[in-house]
Motif scaffolding. Structure first.
Motif, PDB file in Angstrom:
ATOM      1  N   SER A 186       0.708  -1.182  -0.076  1.00  0.00           N
ATOM      2  CA  SER A 186      -0.054   0.097  -0.175  1.00  0.00           C
ATOM      3  C   SER A 186       0.751   1.175  -0.156  1.00  0.00           C
ATOM      4  O   SER A 186       0.632   2.199  -0.644  1.00  0.00           O
ATOM      5  N   GLU A 200      -9.350  -1.850   2.092  1.00  0.00           N
ATOM      6  CA  GLU A 200      -8.929  -2.213   3.442  1.00  0.00           C
ATOM      7  C   GLU A 200      -8.832  -1.132   4.420  1.00  0.00           C
ATOM      8  O   GLU A 200      -8.844  -1.475   5.565  1.00  0.00           O
ATOM      9  N   ASP A 230      -6.812  -1.581  -4.116  1.00  0.00           N
ATOM     10  CA  ASP A 230      -6.161  -2.271  -2.996  1.00  0.00           C
ATOM     11  C   ASP A 230      -7.026  -2.738  -1.871  1.00  0.00           C
ATOM     12  O   ASP A 230      -7.632  -2.028  -1.172  1.00  0.00           O
ATOM     13  N   HIS A 256      -2.799  -9.981  -1.834  1.00  0.00           N
ATOM     14  CA  HIS A 256      -2.143 -10.607  -0.625  1.00  0.00           C
ATOM     15  C   HIS A 256      -1.478 -12.026  -0.828  1.00  0.00           C
ATOM     16  O   HIS A 256      -2.445 -12.757  -1.523  1.00  0.00           O
TER      17      HIS A 256
HETATM   18 MG    MG Z   1      -2.070  -2.820   2.201  1.00  0.00          MG
END
Ligand code: MG
Ligand code: TYD
Length: 455
Positions: A103, A126, A172, A215
């Motif tokens: 990020s 997120e 993201d 991820h």
């Molecule tokens: Mg992140």
């Protein structure tokens, strides 16, 4: 009506099965296979028979169009990994462990691309907008003309992108996105696949570049980035060891540039800083010459990088001796130990072997074989190689040393960093000179005898 059949997919690699099993044949992962939930509102599948389609327009391979102009972020390490800047309407996946700095990297990249003139939207699924704004402030990017949203509903995101028409959209992360036409939970294989497909095809249609953050997951609870790798043009992995400051952005697939290119960054209090001379960084912690330490002149993508291999050999207290590797391939290490034993008569039975690439770097080239062998021998014989020596070369099962690619670049980098001797395979295009002494060997046994007086 045909009976609805269940399908199953691997959350690690996306392989599909028609029955559940404990282990994925595709990637070898355990407990990663889950049942797919079908698209809820999708029409029942029909066979293609009967109805005619319309003819597709075929074209030639030749083109009059100039290659699309690339946008440079000004972060040289990022631009190089992308193959020389961002290509319009490209789809990019940035994968990495949670907390590695994805990020941070993408917020910095978003700011740079926006400052370079691209209309940029950053969608965080997120973090709340306030959190992202705080990070931007910490990174000194509050003034960058990036538009920000905190949202996970894919339909709303697509509608917004359609209205705003940005040139770059950063999502993201892909695992937090939720497509309302898919019944399963966010992060499941079906959701990740559907969201990635919607976003990449939308982006291609509208001429928007998208960056998807993914991820890497070990537990298999949520789908890993592998599920989307084949849908995007470029796959970048952001790697690094906890406890080490530097991070490596590695292109593992790139339709617009060389794969295996790396960009090196350092995580600082003020975000990620570029590392222009990685060799100097990787060798910075080297002290006096010590047994087991050998400098390898490697190539990462288009760039030479010097790294230090460290080996430790100790009598094993266990009936089965340990083989532990960090930063290199374990089976390649086993091969080199076998060749040392079979071709040079140097046994490692009953000895624990530890091999480490200093600083958390990962090396994949077979060109590192000779450096690994040298580190192992140096540790075993308790004899340090002179500190001003670099080593490279591939070892074959017969014990012969094979020349490797880009020898000139490897030698040049060594020279630049003040090394005065290079040990390399015979043959190839290697040339010494300019203060660099080149010692070449045709086979491993001669090298071992000459350098360590063993074998
Ligand atoms: Mg992140
Ligand atoms: P982050 O970008 O949130 O990781 P990811 O998106 O891959 O999960 O980075 C989190 C880590 O980075 C966190 O442990 C704190 C560290 N960090 C810094 O050291 N300096 C900084 O300026 C920032 C923003 C983060």
């Amino acid at each position: 009506m045909a009976k609805a059949t269940k399908t199953f997919s691997c959350t690690a690699c996306g392989a599909t099965y028609n029955k559940w099993s404990g282990r994925c044949d595709g990637c070898g992962e355990w407990n990663s296979i889950v049942e797919d939930t079908p698209l809820s509102a999708g029409p029942a599948r029909k066979s293609l028979g009967g109805k005619r389609g319309s003819a597709i327009q075929l074209t030639d391979l030749s083109t009059e169009e100039a290659p699309p102009p690339r946008t440079h972020s000004g972060l040289g390490e990022l631009d190089r990994v992308l193959g020389g800047g961002l290509v319009p309407s490209s789809a990019i996946l940035v994968g990495g462990d949670p907390g590695i700095g994805k990020s941070t990297l993408l917020l910095q990249a978003a700011a740079r691309f926006a400052q370079a003139g691209l209309k940029t939207i950053y969608v965080s699924g997120e973090e709340a907008s306030a959190q992202v704004r705080m990070r931007a402030q910490r990174l000194g990017l509050s003034d960058a003309p990036v538009k920000l949203a905190a949202e996970t509903n894919l339909r709303d995101i697509l509608t917004t992108l359609e209205a705003e028409r940005p040139q770059l959209a950063i999502i993201d992360s892909i695992q937090t996105m939720w497509a309302d036409n898919v019944e399963s939970a966010p992060g499941s294989v079906s959701q990740v696949r559907a969201a990635a497909h919607e976003l990449t095809s939308f982006a291609k249609r509208k001429g928007i570049s998208v960056v998807l953050v993914g991820h890497v997951t070990k537990e298999g609870q949520i789908a890993g980035p592998r599920v989307v790798e084949h849908m995007v043009d470029t796959v970048l992995y952001f790697e690094g060891e906890r406890g080490h400051q530097f991070r490596i952005l590695r292109a593992v697939k790139n339709r617009f540039g060389p794969a295996d290119e790396i960009g090196v960054f350092e995580m600082t209090g003020g975000g990620l800083a570029e590392v222009g001379n990685p060799s100097a960084l990787f060798l910075s912690e080297r002290g006096e010459p010590s047994p087991g330490s050998v400098v390898f002149s490697g190539i990462e993508g288009t760039r030479p990088v010097l790294v230090e291999f460290q080996a430790l050999i100790a009598p094993s207290p266990h009936s089965q001796a340990r083989r532990s590797v960090v930063g290199w391939d374990g089976s390649r290490l086993a091969m080199i130990l076998a060749v040392l034993e079979a071709r040079c008569g140097i046994p490692f039975a009953g000895l624990d072997v530890y091999l480490n690439v200093a600083g958390g770097m990962k090396v994949q080239e077979p060109a590192a074989d000779l450096a690994v062998a040298a580190a192992l021998l140096s540790a075993r014989e308790d004899a340090a190689l002179p500190a001003d020596t670099v080593v490279f070369g591939e070892i074959s099962l017969s014990g012969a040393l094979r020349p490797v690619g880009q020898t000139e670049n490897r030698l040049k980098e060594a020279q630049k960093l003040g090394f005065s001797t290079a040990i390399a395979p015979a043959g190839g295009k290697a040339k010494g000179g300019n203060g660099l002494t080149l010692r070449q060997y045709g086979d491993l046994a001669t090298f071992v005898g000459d350098v360590f007086g063993a074998g």
